[in-house]
Design an enzyme around this catalytic site. Structure first.
Site, PDB file in Angstrom:
ATOM      1  N   HIS A  97       3.699 -20.913  73.816  1.00  0.00           N
ATOM      2  CA  HIS A  97       5.089 -20.916  73.361  1.00  0.00           C
ATOM      3  C   HIS A  97       5.273 -22.009  72.307  1.00  0.00           C
ATOM      4  CE1 HIS A  97       6.031 -18.885  77.403  1.00  0.00           C
ATOM      5  NE2 HIS A  97       6.033 -17.983  76.448  1.00  0.00           N
ATOM      6  N   GLU A 131       7.126 -25.635  72.675  1.00  0.00           N
ATOM      7  CA  GLU A 131       6.695 -26.564  73.725  1.00  0.00           C
ATOM      8  C   GLU A 131       5.630 -27.516  73.170  1.00  0.00           C
ATOM      9  OE1 GLU A 131       5.613 -23.716  76.773  1.00  0.00           O
ATOM     10  OE2 GLU A 131       7.614 -22.833  76.736  1.00  0.00           O
ATOM     11  N   HIS A 184       2.288 -25.548  79.421  1.00  0.00           N
ATOM     12  CA  HIS A 184       3.643 -25.198  78.988  1.00  0.00           C
ATOM     13  C   HIS A 184       4.581 -26.381  79.237  1.00  0.00           C
ATOM     14  CE1 HIS A 184       3.104 -20.748  78.594  1.00  0.00           C
ATOM     15  NE2 HIS A 184       2.044 -21.025  79.336  1.00  0.00           N
ATOM     16  N   GLU A 193       3.632 -26.793  83.875  1.00  0.00           N
ATOM     17  CA  GLU A 193       4.892 -26.974  83.151  1.00  0.00           C
ATOM     18  C   GLU A 193       5.076 -28.485  83.072  1.00  0.00           C
ATOM     19  OE1 GLU A 193       7.077 -24.881  81.787  1.00  0.00           O
ATOM     20  OE2 GLU A 193       6.363 -22.951  82.529  1.00  0.00           O
TER      21      GLU A 193
HETATM   22 ZN   LIG Z   1       5.919 -21.829  77.962  1.00  0.00          ZN
END
Ligand SMILES: [Zn+2]
Ligand SMILES: *[C@@H]1O[C@H](CO)[C@@H](O)[C@H](O)[C@H]1NC(C)=O
Ligand SMILES: *[C@@H]1O[C@H](CO)[C@@H](O)[C@H](O)[C@H]1NC(C)=O
Ligand SMILES: *[C@@H]1O[C@H](CO)[C@@H](O)[C@H](O)[C@H]1NC(C)=O
Length: 438
Positions: A197, A200, A325, A399
């Protein structure tokens, strides 16, 4: 931090690049991204009932908000926290609506443009530091990261080999670093990717940090030596190269790839919903304008196809898949697409548990861990589930920091602590792999 073993004569070569970079971000001394986020707000909301959740979904659609957490409007529900980035022209409407309905909310950022400008180092600091050595405590543009990779490939050929696994939609090379002591014996491997992504940014910064630490401590740290002697690490610092570049030049909050759609003007596919594992089911959108758009078919994105092909080809010796992420502070393992327990639950769970403890031991930062479906939300067609389904026994998605105070705008000052603690978690998982698990 000195650039690893970089001869003085080559340092000068980085200066023009650095100036080029300044040009991108500071066209004619104007503000970052032409001040397009001035007056935008980030608001955290918690709908207390299903009716409130429904009303919020409708107003999000109307106002074209940029959802930060969760990533799709369909996941907005009673009792769940949602962080939304609301453009300045819509914020009055939303705030009026919130006061009227008594929905719980908190303004996380009053002026997004100000937060964005505060979190990045001054251009003068950047250039000064860039000349004296490579700086791992700032975010780097795609060009800078690729030049850094080329440089390491030349100067550390004993431990690093750089290669390309294909081309992105816009024709950029998809580079991977193979890290580890070359040996004739069979070696197992770990795949690490960052930046699926685009927005990020802490992800690519961590991938670079990991490589730096590996090269710097290979001789002095017995754990790192063991890791690089017994395993290969395939590291892809920027998975979504087109999107990452776009997040530097045009839209800081771009998430998807940059592919065109034949019927809609909206561009891009969510590269973490485009995998052939319960593709385009719950937690993914069929609409090309949504941030979680699954694409016209599985592996439609050349970036996803290239990585899937590579993993298919090498899955026999790849023991772990790690994907980075932000933001949520979680360590997730399969499944994402359903509420069910994976066959090797106990080995995976204990690896996650220890990794999270190791991470917390540095600064006390707490991570939640567990199956992605019940810990974060249900999402189908993502890379972690796909890797697991294709026979890689340990698959995780990190994350990283934080939990919403800065969100995607994690300041550069926090790169070092974030990467330092994450490093311990990754080393812990890796050492777990080298041991037998019943
Ligand atoms: Zn992500
Ligand atoms: C990395 O270096 C090797 C030589 O050591 C070279 O063959 C290879 O092409 C280089 N990789 C890239 C992507 O330039
Ligand atoms: C992994 O973390 C646990 C604590 O959670 C610790 O006891 C163990 O020594 C760590 N292992 C390695 C190899 O770092
Ligand atoms: C479970 O773990 C064992 C031992 O590590 C491995 O041989 C097996 O393939 C794993 N099964 C799955 C479904 O990952």
């Amino acid at each position: 931090m000195k650039f690893l073993g970089k001869p003085r004569s080559q340092r000068a070569a980085f200066l023009p690049l650095c100036l080029l970079f300044l040009k991108i971000l500071h066209p004619g001394h104007s503000h970052l991204y032409s001040s397009r986020y001035a007056g935008d707000k980030v608001i955290r909301l918690i709908p207390g009932t299903e009716e409130e959740a429904y009303a919020l979904k409708k107003i999000y659609q109307q106002l074209k908000v940029d959802l930060w957490q969760p990533s799709s409007i369909s996941q907005v529900s009673e009792g769940t926290v949602t962080d939304v980035h609301i453009p300045h022209n819509g914020s009055q409407v939303l705030l009026a609506f919130l006061q009227e309905t008594n929905i719980q909310y908190k303004i996380l950022m009053e002026d997004l443009q100000k937060v964005l400008e505060k979190g990045s180092s001054l251009p003068t600091q950047r250039s000064r530091r860039s000349v004296s050595g490579y700086n791992y405590e700032v975010y780097h543009s795609l060009e800078e990261i690729q030049n850094w990779m080329h440089h390491l490939n030349k100067t550390h050929s004993g431990l690093i080999h750089m290669f390309s696994i294909g081309k992105s939609y816009e024709g950029r090379s998809l580079f991977v670093l193979k890290l580890g002591r070359r040996s004739r014996a069979y070696k197992r491997a770990v795949w690490i990717d960052c930046g699926i992504h685009a927005r990020e940014w802490i992800g690519p910064a961590f991938c670079q940090w990991f490589v730096k630490e590996a090269l710097l401590t290979y001789r002095s740290d017995p754990t790192m030596r063991k890791m690089l002697n017994h395993l290969y690490f395939y590291i892809m610092p920027v998975f979504n190269v087109d999107g990452y570049h776009f997040s530097w030049t045009n839209d800081r909050f771009w998430r998807k790839t940059r592919s065109r759609n034949s019927r809609f003007r909206c561009r891009g596919v969510d590269a973490n919903r485009n995998w052939r594992v319960k593709w385009c089911d719950e937690g993914a959108s069929m609409h090309p304008c949504d941030d979680t758009y699954c694409g016209p078919f599985p592996e439609s994105e050349p970036e996803v196809k290239a990585v899937a092909n590579f993993l298919r080809k090498h899955k026999k010796h790849i023991r772990a898949y790690l994907s980075f992420h932000a933001y949520a502070q979680m360590l997730l393992y399969p499944y994402s697409y359903k509420y069910a327990t994976i066959p090797n639950f106990s080995c995976v769970e204990s690896a996650a548990h220890k990794a999270v403890n190791a991470l917390q031991s540095v600064y006390g930062v707490q991570y939640r861990y567990g199956p992605a479906s019940s810990t974060l939300y249900v999402s189908s067609g993502n890379s972690m589930d796909w890797a697991y389904k294709n026979g890689i026994p340990y698959t995780f998605a990190f994350e990283l920091r934080d939990t919403g105070h800065f969100g995607f705008l994690l300041p550069e000052m926090l790169i070092k602590p974030t990467c330092t603690e994450t490093m311990l978690a990754v080393k812990n998982i890796t050492m777990h792999l080298l041991k037998k698990c019943p």
